[in-house]
Design an enzyme around this catalytic site. Structure first.
Site, PDB file in Angstrom:
ATOM      1  N   HIS A  32     -83.189  32.098 -23.069  1.00  0.00           N
ATOM      2  CA  HIS A  32     -83.772  33.377 -23.503  1.00  0.00           C
ATOM      3  C   HIS A  32     -82.700  34.222 -24.170  1.00  0.00           C
ATOM      4  O   HIS A  32     -82.348  35.288 -23.673  1.00  0.00           O
ATOM      5  CB  HIS A  32     -84.361  34.114 -22.304  1.00  0.00           C
ATOM      6  CG  HIS A  32     -85.440  33.350 -21.642  1.00  0.00           C
ATOM      7  ND1 HIS A  32     -86.618  33.031 -22.262  1.00  0.00           N
ATOM      8  CD2 HIS A  32     -85.522  32.807 -20.407  1.00  0.00           C
ATOM      9  CE1 HIS A  32     -87.383  32.354 -21.438  1.00  0.00           C
ATOM     10  NE2 HIS A  32     -86.732  32.179 -20.304  1.00  0.00           N
ATOM     11  N   GLU A 117     -90.540  28.175 -15.872  1.00  0.00           N
ATOM     12  CA  GLU A 117     -90.036  27.397 -14.722  1.00  0.00           C
ATOM     13  C   GLU A 117     -91.142  27.244 -13.674  1.00  0.00           C
ATOM     14  O   GLU A 117     -91.355  26.151 -13.130  1.00  0.00           O
ATOM     15  CB  GLU A 117     -88.823  28.098 -14.104  1.00  0.00           C
ATOM     16  CG  GLU A 117     -88.268  27.337 -12.915  1.00  0.00           C
ATOM     17  CD  GLU A 117     -87.239  28.124 -12.121  1.00  0.00           C
ATOM     18  OE1 GLU A 117     -86.319  28.707 -12.737  1.00  0.00           O
ATOM     19  OE2 GLU A 117     -87.366  28.171 -10.893  1.00  0.00           O
ATOM     20  N   ASN A 211     -83.801  36.346 -15.296  1.00  0.00           N
ATOM     21  CA  ASN A 211     -82.692  36.640 -14.380  1.00  0.00           C
ATOM     22  C   ASN A 211     -81.936  37.891 -14.815  1.00  0.00           C
ATOM     23  O   ASN A 211     -81.462  38.653 -13.986  1.00  0.00           O
ATOM     24  CB  ASN A 211     -81.791  35.413 -14.197  1.00  0.00           C
ATOM     25  CG  ASN A 211     -80.835  35.204 -15.341  1.00  0.00           C
ATOM     26  OD1 ASN A 211     -79.758  35.763 -15.356  1.00  0.00           O
ATOM     27  ND2 ASN A 211     -81.217  34.395 -16.318  1.00  0.00           N
TER      28      ASN A 211
HETATM   29  S1  SF4 Z   1     -79.841  29.969 -12.867  1.00  0.00           S
HETATM   30 FE1  SF4 Z   1     -79.494  28.313 -11.407  1.00  0.00          FE
HETATM   31  S2  SF4 Z   1     -81.406  27.155 -11.499  1.00  0.00           S
HETATM   32 FE2  SF4 Z   1     -81.368  28.407 -13.323  1.00  0.00          FE
HETATM   33  S3  SF4 Z   1     -80.462  27.104 -14.862  1.00  0.00           S
HETATM   34 FE3  SF4 Z   1     -78.826  28.311 -13.954  1.00  0.00          FE
HETATM   35  S4  SF4 Z   1     -77.967  26.959 -12.364  1.00  0.00           S
HETATM   36 FE4  SF4 Z   1     -79.995  26.165 -12.903  1.00  0.00          FE
END
Ligand code: SF4
Length: 451
Positions: A32, A117, A211
């Protein structure tokens, strides 16, 4: 500056895989971050929204979020070459989803239902499955006696626990797997710590990045002046006083170059410098960032935190810009779990795929070697076990180090069958040691008897 800012292990791996696979197609943008997506497009990696759009026979890179079974089968039916860069953390949840179906247990994913996801995870179940993100979603679930619960990898841990508690009020038998990725957990904890000290918090990340948005929410609960920016250009509208303490972090899909640019632009704004001076400051900012990154070299022994365990390797956060990998064969004990702190030796700073190659066995071997050398200098005996009959003698193992025992030094009598000493414990006297070549020649003392 957060230690865990920018690309995580899974994202770095997916981006590098896409770069190496060009020309190729990705199902959805590889990460993203529009800047990274643009630079991939420039080398022939284009993003398509569904398998229907993908041309037959195309090379398709699966991003770290993974895809569901139906998408995979649709690509296979089109004869596509599938290059799977699904993050191993996510793959593990796919496996849990598959097993829930096989066991006939409903699956509940705590996460954003529309997130790729979560869609991918749901796509590996055949039985009943739901995604829930709030109490109202939970209250709308049909009655059930039993369910398995997993988390979207980027869930905020506290919120995950709250929603699990709500689920437990409604479902008698709940099997919970807290599948929040440790990279995410560390990043979220760090943003809370930094926000508590900062006057201004800058969260750098793509607007679509789940995230990064969660980092923003966590920081803005603590620091009123928290800003979510995608590029350095957005700093212009942010009021920053020279006396402000500024905290910076970045989502898992933010490339290093954007983080560096943000630090450089802040200097520019604060100090109102000329373009020439700015160039100099940019270099200084890069140095400041580099200083936050641990420097490592081969042979160095460091302590790291186990982030993830796969079938053949263990991923360790060593505070360096890339994660460290210990092959299972290089572990001193397989009794290791996520979150453990372990001591490792750096074997290679870059294993060719951008990871740091680590070993635990090297440390043990080195310590054993030092002990053997000390005993040899002190004229002491060492304890070994016969391992293999070879031409002219026997190889024995002393604390994991091999030593050669010539047949003449094995027994007082002529030895016809050297392999009779294999497996036999023996006390040895080192008679020759080549420290440079790490070779040891020993004599059995007292002379051994074949078993
Ligand atoms: S945040 Fe964690 S689960 Fe997501 S891609 Fe990165 S390492 Fe993998």
């Amino acid at each position: 500056m957060a230690r865990n800012a920018g690309f995580c292990f899974g994202v770095r791996r997916a981006v590098e895989t896409a770069e190496k696979s060009a020309p190729a197609v990705t199902l959805g943008p590889i990460i993203h971050n529009p800047q990274v997506v643009e630079s991939l497009e420039a080398i022939g990696v284009t993003s398509m929204n569904s398998p229907m759009q993908v041309p037959a026979g195309a090379r398709v890179v699966i991003r770290s979020h993974g895809i569901g079974r139906a998408e995979q089968e649709a690509l296979e039916a089109k004869g596509c070459e599938i290059i799977d860069a699904t993050c191993p953390f996510v793959n593990r949840i796919h496996e849990m989803a598959r097993r829930a179906s096989e066991d006939g247990v409903p699956l509940i994913v705590i996460g954003e239902a529309e997130h790729p996801e979560v869609q991918g995870i749901l796509g590996w179940t055949e039985g009943p499955a739901w995604a829930v993100m709030c109490e109202a979603d939970i209250d709308a679930l049909p009655p059930m006696e039993r369910a398995r619960v997993v988390a979207q990898t980027t869930m905020v841990e506290g919120r995950f626990r709250e929603l699990c508690a709500r689920l437990a009020e409604r479902i008698g038998q709940l099997e919970v797997s807290a599948t929040i990725c440790t990279a995410t957990r560390d990043r979220q904890q760090e943003v809370v710590d930094i926000a508590a000290k900062a006057d201004v918090m800058l969260i750098i990340g793509g607007r679509q990045s789940s995230n990064s948005r969660k980092l923003y929410r966590l920081a803005s609960d603590i620091c009123r002046r928290t800003y979510f920016i995608e590029t350095a250009a957005e700093l212009d509208g942010i009021p920053i006083a020279p006396s402000d303490t500024i905290g910076i972090t970045a989502g898992a899909s933010t490339p290093d170059c954007i983080i560096k640019e943000v630090v450089a632009r802040m200097n520019d704004i604060e100090k109102k410098v000329t373009p020439e001076e700015n160039q100099e400051l940019e270099v200084m900012s890069e140095e400041a960032i580099d200083k936050t990154i641990v420097q490592i070299r081969p042979g160095q022994i460091i302590t790291g935190k186990v982030e993830m365990i796969t079938d053949d390797e263990v991923c360790v956060n060593i505070g360096y810009k890339s994660d460290g990998i210990v092959k299972k064969s290089e572990l001193s004990s397989t009794d290791v779990k996520e979150g453990d702190e372990i001591e490792v030796e750096v074997v290679k700073v870059n294993d060719g795929e951008g990871n740091v190659l680590l070993s635990q066995k090297n440390i043990i071997n080195r310590k054993a070697w030092e002990e053997i050398c000390a005993k040899e200098e002190a004229g002491e005996f060492v304890e070994g076990v016969g391992k293999e009959a070879v031409k002219g003698g026997l190889l024995a193992d002393v604390e994991g180090i091999r030593t050669f025992i010539p047949a003449s030094q094995l027994s007082l009598r002529y030895v016809e069958k050297i392999d009779e000493f294999v497996g036999q414990p023996m006390t040895l006297k080192i008679i020759e040691i080549d420290k440079a070549k790490k070779r040891i020649v020993s004599a059995s003392s007292p002379p051994a008897r074949p078993s």
